[in-house]
Design a protein around this motif. Structure first.
Motif, PDB file in Angstrom:
ATOM      1  N   UNK A  32      36.523 -37.408  -9.397  1.00  0.00           N
ATOM      2  CA  UNK A  32      37.343 -36.927 -10.858  1.00  0.00           C
ATOM      3  C   UNK A  32      35.936 -36.670 -11.832  1.00  0.00           C
ATOM      4  N   UNK A  33      35.238 -37.497 -11.945  1.00  0.00           N
ATOM      5  CA  UNK A  33      33.957 -37.486 -12.917  1.00  0.00           C
ATOM      6  C   UNK A  33      33.352 -36.236 -12.535  1.00  0.00           C
ATOM      7  N   UNK A  34      32.645 -36.154 -11.243  1.00  0.00           N
ATOM      8  CA  UNK A  34      31.878 -34.846 -10.691  1.00  0.00           C
ATOM      9  C   UNK A  34      32.690 -33.748 -11.106  1.00  0.00           C
ATOM     10  N   UNK A  35      34.006 -33.558 -10.715  1.00  0.00           N
ATOM     11  CA  UNK A  35      34.867 -32.354 -10.953  1.00  0.00           C
ATOM     12  C   UNK A  35      34.779 -32.148 -12.468  1.00  0.00           C
ATOM     13  N   UNK A  36      35.190 -32.854 -13.336  1.00  0.00           N
ATOM     14  CA  UNK A  36      35.115 -32.702 -14.651  1.00  0.00           C
ATOM     15  C   UNK A  36      33.824 -32.311 -15.346  1.00  0.00           C
ATOM     16  N   UNK A  37      32.882 -32.722 -14.864  1.00  0.00           N
ATOM     17  CA  UNK A  37      31.497 -32.256 -15.254  1.00  0.00           C
ATOM     18  C   UNK A  37      31.238 -31.126 -14.926  1.00  0.00           C
ATOM     19  N   UNK A  38      31.333 -30.753 -13.676  1.00  0.00           N
ATOM     20  CA  UNK A  38      30.937 -29.198 -13.066  1.00  0.00           C
ATOM     21  C   UNK A  38      31.907 -28.280 -13.585  1.00  0.00           C
ATOM     22  N   UNK A  39      33.215 -28.545 -13.495  1.00  0.00           N
ATOM     23  CA  UNK A  39      34.254 -27.541 -13.463  1.00  0.00           C
ATOM     24  C   UNK A  39      34.798 -27.422 -14.967  1.00  0.00           C
ATOM     25  N   UNK A  40      35.000 -28.394 -15.685  1.00  0.00           N
ATOM     26  CA  UNK A  40      35.304 -28.280 -17.115  1.00  0.00           C
ATOM     27  C   UNK A  40      34.171 -28.360 -17.998  1.00  0.00           C
ATOM     28  N   UNK A  41      33.208 -29.153 -17.894  1.00  0.00           N
ATOM     29  CA  UNK A  41      31.807 -28.874 -18.571  1.00  0.00           C
ATOM     30  C   UNK A  41      30.845 -28.004 -18.447  1.00  0.00           C
ATOM     31  N   UNK A  42      31.225 -27.555 -17.160  1.00  0.00           N
ATOM     32  CA  UNK A  42      30.217 -26.295 -16.902  1.00  0.00           C
ATOM     33  C   UNK A  42      28.660 -26.808 -16.458  1.00  0.00           C
ATOM     34  N   UNK A  43      28.596 -28.000 -16.315  1.00  0.00           N
ATOM     35  CA  UNK A  43      27.271 -28.590 -15.902  1.00  0.00           C
ATOM     36  C   UNK A  43      26.960 -27.867 -14.509  1.00  0.00           C
ATOM     37  N   UNK A  44      25.586 -27.818 -14.293  1.00  0.00           N
ATOM     38  CA  UNK A  44      25.193 -27.639 -12.899  1.00  0.00           C
ATOM     39  C   UNK A  44      25.228 -28.833 -12.323  1.00  0.00           C
ATOM     40  N   UNK A  45      24.942 -28.545 -10.847  1.00  0.00           N
ATOM     41  CA  UNK A  45      25.183 -29.850  -9.939  1.00  0.00           C
ATOM     42  C   UNK A  45      23.841 -30.741 -10.646  1.00  0.00           C
ATOM     43  N   UNK A  46      22.693 -30.086 -10.639  1.00  0.00           N
ATOM     44  CA  UNK A  46      21.813 -30.990 -10.957  1.00  0.00           C
ATOM     45  C   UNK A  46      21.953 -31.677 -12.150  1.00  0.00           C
ATOM     46  N   UNK A  47      22.718 -31.009 -13.284  1.00  0.00           N
ATOM     47  CA  UNK A  47      22.729 -31.851 -14.448  1.00  0.00           C
ATOM     48  C   UNK A  47      23.758 -32.786 -14.379  1.00  0.00           C
ATOM     49  N   UNK A  48      24.952 -32.462 -13.623  1.00  0.00           N
ATOM     50  CA  UNK A  48      25.963 -33.540 -13.344  1.00  0.00           C
ATOM     51  C   UNK A  48      25.164 -34.889 -12.588  1.00  0.00           C
ATOM     52  N   UNK A  49      24.442 -34.506 -11.595  1.00  0.00           N
ATOM     53  CA  UNK A  49      23.698 -35.620 -10.930  1.00  0.00           C
ATOM     54  C   UNK A  49      22.770 -36.170 -11.634  1.00  0.00           C
ATOM     55  N   UNK A  50      22.113 -35.792 -12.992  1.00  0.00           N
ATOM     56  CA  UNK A  50      21.410 -36.628 -13.725  1.00  0.00           C
ATOM     57  C   UNK A  50      22.472 -37.399 -14.706  1.00  0.00           C
ATOM     58  N   UNK A  51      23.319 -36.512 -15.015  1.00  0.00           N
ATOM     59  CA  UNK A  51      24.465 -37.530 -15.995  1.00  0.00           C
ATOM     60  C   UNK A  51      24.850 -38.545 -15.433  1.00  0.00           C
ATOM     61  N   UNK A  52      25.160 -38.486 -13.934  1.00  0.00           N
ATOM     62  CA  UNK A  52      25.880 -39.915 -13.333  1.00  0.00           C
ATOM     63  C   UNK A  52      24.906 -40.574 -12.571  1.00  0.00           C
TER      64      UNK A  52
END
Length: 181
Positions: A118-138
């Protein structure tokens, strides 16, 4: 420097609010998490590294606070709210009613995903983060982000195709069947 960072935090509040509401599944719980995140960030501003992304740091604080609360309770709560909050009140009746049903259903199914997906889905699909940004965030490898996102999307797709989630058994919703072919 500190006032500049505070200004940047204020600018990030709408994105952070969407993220916290998505994590919790509720406007009220999301706003509580947002407030706790801001409080934690401001109290620990000296720990933020200037050469790192402020948004990632704030998202990480929010996620960690959320996980800490789940661990403390040891029981997941259902945080669903009426989808009417999310949709405009003045549009065409039947279309809006159908959209509300789908949004409610999607929110219900979103809460059934494991938190990591759910966290990954929200960051990428809702927040518009790239995969790399989501990886860094998490703080995850990009491959882990990719696989969690793929599993989350597949689960949601399978669940949406199953029909009314209110009539399904929880086990049927938690373990979607992959179709061969």
């Amino acid at each position: 420097m500190e006032s500049s960072v505070r200004t940047q935090i204020v600018a990030l509040l709408p994105r952070l609010r969407r993220f916290t509401r998505g994590l919790t599944g509720s406007a009220e719980a999301g706003d509580d998490l947002l407030q706790a995140t801001c409080e934690r960030a401001l109290l620990n501003l000296h720990l933020w590294q200037e050469d790192s992304r402020l948004d990632s740091w704030l998202f990480r604080i929010a996620r960690n606070l959320f996980l800490n609360e789940i661990r403390a309770r040891k029981v997941r709560q259902n945080y669903l709210r009426d989808a009417a909050e999310m949709l405009p009140q003045s549009a065409a009746g039947q279309r809006i009613a159908e959209e509300r049903i789908e949004v409610s259903r999607l929110r219900l199914l979103l809460q059934r995903l494991p938190e990591d997906q759910r966290s990954v889905l929200l960051l990428v699909c809702v927040e518009g983060q790239s995969y790399a940004e989501a990886a860094a965030t998490l703080e995850l490898p990009i491959g882990t982000v990719t696989s969690r996102l793929a599993r989350a999307r597949l689960s949601l797709k399978d669940w949406m195709e199953q029909g009314d989630p209110e009539r399904e058994t929880p086990d049927a919703l938690r373990t979607p069947q992959r179709r061969e072919g």
